[in-house]
Design an enzyme around this catalytic site. Structure first.
Site, PDB file in Angstrom:
ATOM      1  CE  LYS A   7      -1.511   3.096   2.131  1.00  0.00           C
ATOM      2  NZ  LYS A   7      -1.700   4.801   1.998  1.00  0.00           N
ATOM      3  CD  GLU A  58      13.912   1.385   9.209  1.00  0.00           C
ATOM      4  OE1 GLU A  58      13.812   2.718   9.521  1.00  0.00           O
ATOM      5  OE2 GLU A  58      14.006   0.544   9.076  1.00  0.00           O
ATOM      6  CB  CYS A  88      13.300   9.712   7.865  1.00  0.00           C
ATOM      7  SG  CYS A  88      14.499   8.144   6.700  1.00  0.00           S
ATOM      8  CD  GLU A  98       9.373  13.037  11.626  1.00  0.00           C
ATOM      9  OE1 GLU A  98       8.538  12.530  11.625  1.00  0.00           O
ATOM     10  OE2 GLU A  98      10.742  12.395  10.816  1.00  0.00           O
TER      11      GLU A  98
HETATM   12  P1  NDP Z   1       2.099   8.185   7.927  1.00  0.00           P
HETATM   13  O1  NDP Z   1       2.772   8.563   9.072  1.00  0.00           O
HETATM   14  O2  NDP Z   1       1.285   9.655   7.427  1.00  0.00           O
HETATM   15  O3  NDP Z   1       2.088   7.472   6.459  1.00  0.00           O
HETATM   16  C1  NDP Z   1       2.829   6.306   6.182  1.00  0.00           C
HETATM   17  C2  NDP Z   1       1.632   5.427   5.386  1.00  0.00           C
HETATM   18  O4  NDP Z   1       1.050   5.008   5.691  1.00  0.00           O
HETATM   19  C3  NDP Z   1       1.489   5.505   4.369  1.00  0.00           C
HETATM   20  O5  NDP Z   1       0.967   4.841   3.079  1.00  0.00           O
HETATM   21  C4  NDP Z   1      -0.614   6.056   4.703  1.00  0.00           C
HETATM   22  O6  NDP Z   1      -1.395   6.129   4.041  1.00  0.00           O
HETATM   23  C5  NDP Z   1      -0.443   5.212   6.028  1.00  0.00           C
HETATM   24  N1  NDP Z   1      -1.582   4.840   6.972  1.00  0.00           N
HETATM   25  C6  NDP Z   1      -1.957   6.283   7.360  1.00  0.00           C
HETATM   26  N2  NDP Z   1      -3.202   5.965   8.124  1.00  0.00           N
HETATM   27  C7  NDP Z   1      -3.356   4.450   8.655  1.00  0.00           C
HETATM   28  C8  NDP Z   1      -3.489   3.790   9.397  1.00  0.00           C
HETATM   29  N3  NDP Z   1      -4.198   3.982  10.281  1.00  0.00           N
HETATM   30  N4  NDP Z   1      -3.313   1.840   9.722  1.00  0.00           N
HETATM   31  C9  NDP Z   1      -2.155   2.026   8.478  1.00  0.00           C
HETATM   32  N5  NDP Z   1      -1.617   2.646   7.552  1.00  0.00           N
HETATM   33  C10 NDP Z   1      -1.781   4.090   7.844  1.00  0.00           C
HETATM   34  O7  NDP Z   1       3.784   8.899   7.205  1.00  0.00           O
HETATM   35  P2  NDP Z   1       3.959   9.337   5.432  1.00  0.00           P
HETATM   36  O8  NDP Z   1       3.366   8.950   4.926  1.00  0.00           O
HETATM   37  O9  NDP Z   1       3.340  11.125   6.452  1.00  0.00           O
HETATM   38  O10 NDP Z   1       5.383  10.041   5.516  1.00  0.00           O
HETATM   39  C11 NDP Z   1       6.774  10.649   6.694  1.00  0.00           C
HETATM   40  C12 NDP Z   1       6.589  10.039   8.029  1.00  0.00           C
HETATM   41  O11 NDP Z   1       7.560   8.566   7.294  1.00  0.00           O
HETATM   42  C13 NDP Z   1       7.820  10.638   8.878  1.00  0.00           C
HETATM   43  O12 NDP Z   1       7.507  11.079  10.064  1.00  0.00           O
HETATM   44  C14 NDP Z   1       9.097  10.140   8.364  1.00  0.00           C
HETATM   45  O13 NDP Z   1       9.928  10.265   9.728  1.00  0.00           O
HETATM   46  C15 NDP Z   1       8.272   9.144   7.983  1.00  0.00           C
HETATM   47  N6  NDP Z   1      10.012   8.477   6.679  1.00  0.00           N
HETATM   48  C16 NDP Z   1      10.887   7.443   8.092  1.00  0.00           C
HETATM   49  C17 NDP Z   1      11.075   6.609   6.874  1.00  0.00           C
HETATM   50  C18 NDP Z   1      12.598   6.022   8.162  1.00  0.00           C
HETATM   51  O14 NDP Z   1      13.203   4.824   7.300  1.00  0.00           O
HETATM   52  N7  NDP Z   1      13.193   6.026   8.991  1.00  0.00           N
HETATM   53  C19 NDP Z   1      11.926   6.748   5.750  1.00  0.00           C
HETATM   54  C20 NDP Z   1      10.418   8.147   5.329  1.00  0.00           C
HETATM   55  C21 NDP Z   1       9.695   8.558   5.819  1.00  0.00           C
HETATM   56  P3  NDP Z   1      -1.707   8.258   3.645  1.00  0.00           P
HETATM   57  O15 NDP Z   1      -0.511   8.378   2.909  1.00  0.00           O
HETATM   58  O16 NDP Z   1      -3.050   7.657   2.361  1.00  0.00           O
HETATM   59  O17 NDP Z   1      -2.075   8.561   4.674  1.00  0.00           O
END
Ligand code: NDP
Length: 501
Positions: A186, A261, A295, A394
């Site tokens: 997803k 992550e 991140c 963050e």
């Molecule tokens: P989110 O946590 O908002 O979303 C991540 C994914 O989870 C998206 O595909 C999102 O869908 C989905 N999602 C949202 N709600 C749910 C739920 N209740 N259950 C399961 N899945 C769900 O993060 P962002 O997409 O905004 O990304 C930014 C974040 O990712 C930052 O905090 C960043 O630090 C972290 N990150 C971490 C990395 C690492 O390696 N540690 C690398 C890159 C980013 P939808 O987009 O449709 O909301």
């Protein structure tokens, strides 16, 4: 390049069991280019029923001999085919990534040109790991033969963030396939197109059996349906710590294995003996690259008091010179943030910095000379205290919070005074000091006189609230195996039935 040269809107579908198919629901998500807001694609907002179909296809593929009987060397061949496919389509995939999230095309081209290495690396090392280890158990006069088998979990459910869509996918898909799992992905609702085109290319150009890799675009509820699914054996998530907690909760309910992550608030620490120009460059890399949407962003910039003034002056000058513009232009240094909601989040944090007493050295506003509604100026706050919101949460945008310190002990105390633990860096010529920092800082990755470097064979992941488990390296492969311990009795005698031998 003009803002109006995106022609038409392409409609994509779900990708399940080796082919595109329509969703059970009728809702669609629009994908726009954040530079100017042009809508250029739509994808289905996958329903729970769609997720059921994808998981069922992945389960059936996992049980079919065509995949189940593959040896690591067979899977290496397929992973190499995937790598070759990426190489052949790197420019196209890079352009799709830029159109989705507005990241610099030159960064995405670089990322895509190296992406195949993740698949080649895992194809290679899976052969070594699966060879099995014999354990010299001290039982029955050495007449027991004990060895380890590494077996795939089954169906992996993967959920990814929008900032580096295909890279974050590779960190999961490559080891998952190398280990023999099947996969339901997803992608983020902001960046679903590159995943759909990628899976299409894989099924056009490789021998990956149908159903092994499925993509269900959708919003948060699609991710929630995947994490709650009782036929998913392992979850791999990249995203915010807040959503990561929800995923962990759902995984806990079903006792599904999970790796996370998550976010960071990483300290980038500059001592007075550092080469200040290099350190300024490292801070720029840490917080302004990718418009701060990484991140591992070095969002807390800790500067020794002896060089604070000089360092801030150099950093502010460099930040002011950053060339913003169309991320497709090769000389642009900073594009927009990925979508309007993210702009509002970043701007809200800028306001909180001002309200809580930090000094805005530069930036903080939407530049007047850029189109759309997603540009924000490179921003530097000084006089930041570590308990201010801009130092604790963050932001995921180009906002550096500069904090002054006077000793290594104080720097370490501030560096570790955070819920997160993804990354950290130190800039110094004193290797004893660097070593003490490396040993004491609570972070999954530490750079000395560098920032923002990763590699397929180097483990990446978070301490504390920045995650569970590791991606990349051998540790990243181990996340996709379960271990079976096998005992053969060559002694002939079974022994006392009432005693644990
Ligand atoms: P989110 O946590 O908002 O979303 C991540 C994914 O989870 C998206 O595909 C999102 O869908 C989905 N999602 C949202 N709600 C749910 C739920 N209740 N259950 C399961 N899945 C769900 O993060 P962002 O997409 O905004 O990304 C930014 C974040 O990712 C930052 O905090 C960043 O630090 C972290 N990150 C971490 C990395 C690492 O390696 N540690 C690398 C890159 C980013 P939808 O987009 O449709 O909301």
């Amino acid at each position: 390049m003009s803002t109006t040269d995106i022609e038409g809107v392409t409609d994509y579908e779900l990708f399940i069991d080796g082919a595109f198919r329509a969703s059970h629901g009728g809702d669609r998500i629009e994908v726009s280019f954040p530079y100017d807001g042009t809508v250029w694609a739509t994808v289905p907002d996958a329903t729970e029923e769609d997720v059921d179909d994808a998981v069922a296809a992945a389960r059936a593929a996992f049980e079919r001999d065509e995949w189940r009987d593959t040896k690591p060397s067979d899977r290496r061949v397929i992973l190499n085919q995937i790598a070759d496919t990426i190489d052949a389509h790197a420019d196209e995939l890079a352009e799709l990534e830029t159109l989705q999230n507005g990241k610099l095309l030159r960064e995405m081209k670089e990322q895509l040109s190296g992406l195949g290495e993740w698949y080649r690396y895992y194809g290679r090392i899976a052969e070594e790991v699966e060879s099995g280890r014999t354990i010299p158990v001290d039982k029955k006069d050495g007449q027991m033969f004990n060895y380890i088998r590494h077996e795939p979990f089954g169906v992996v459910g993967a959920i990814t963030a929008w900032n580096s869509p295909l890279l974050l996918t590779a960190w999961k898909l490559a080891p998952a396939l190398a280990a023999g799992n099947t996969f339901v992905h997803k992608p983020s609702e902001e960046t679903p197109v590159s995943a759909l085109r990628f899976v299409e290319l894989i099924y056009e150009h490789t021998d990956l059996p149908d159903g092994v890799y499925n993509v269900v675009p959708g919003q948060g509820q699609t991710g929630a349906a995947l994490t709650a699914h009782t036929d998913v054996d392992k979850l791999a998530f990249t995203g915010s710590t807040a959503v990561g907690r929800k995923v962990a909760k759902a995984a806990g309910e079903n006792l599904t294995k999970v790796s996370l992550e998550l976010g960071g608030k990483s300290p980038n620490v500059i001592f007075s003996d550092a080469n200040l120009d290099d350190a300024v460059n490292g801070v720029m890399k840490g917080i302004f690259a990718a418009t701060g949407q990484t991140c591992m962003a070095g969002s807390r910039v800790l500067v020794h008091e002896d060089v604070h003034e000089e360092f801030v002056s150099k950093l502010t000058e460099r930040a002011g010179d950053i060339k913003m513009g169309d991320p497709r232009n090769m000389d642009t240094q900073m594009g927009p943030v990925a979508f309007r909601g993210q702009w509002e989040t970043v701007h809200k944090y800028v306001q909180s910095g001002l309200e809580e007493g930090a000094t805005l050295e530069i930036g903080g506003e939407m530049p007047a000379d850029q189109p759309g509604e997603c540009f924000i100026q490179p921003t530097v706050f000084v006089d930041v205290e570590n308990d201010m919101t801009v130092a604790r949460e963050e932001i995921f945008g180009p906002v550096a919070s500069v904090i002054s310190f006077s000793s290594l002990d104080e720097a370490l105390e501030i560096a570790n005074d955070t819920d997160f633990g993804l990354a950290a860096a130190i800039w110094t010529q004193d290797m004893d000091r660097a070593n003490e920092f490396v040993e004491t800082v609570e972070a999954g990755t530490v750079w000395v006189n560098e920032y923002r470097l990763i590699a397929p064979n180097s483990p990446f992941g978070g301490y504390k609230a920045s995650g569970l488990g590791r991606e990349n390296g051998r540790e990243g492969l181990e996340e996709y195996y379960q271990t079976k311990s096998v005992w053969y009795n060559h002694a002939g005698e079974v022994g006392d039935p009432f005693v644990l031998e």
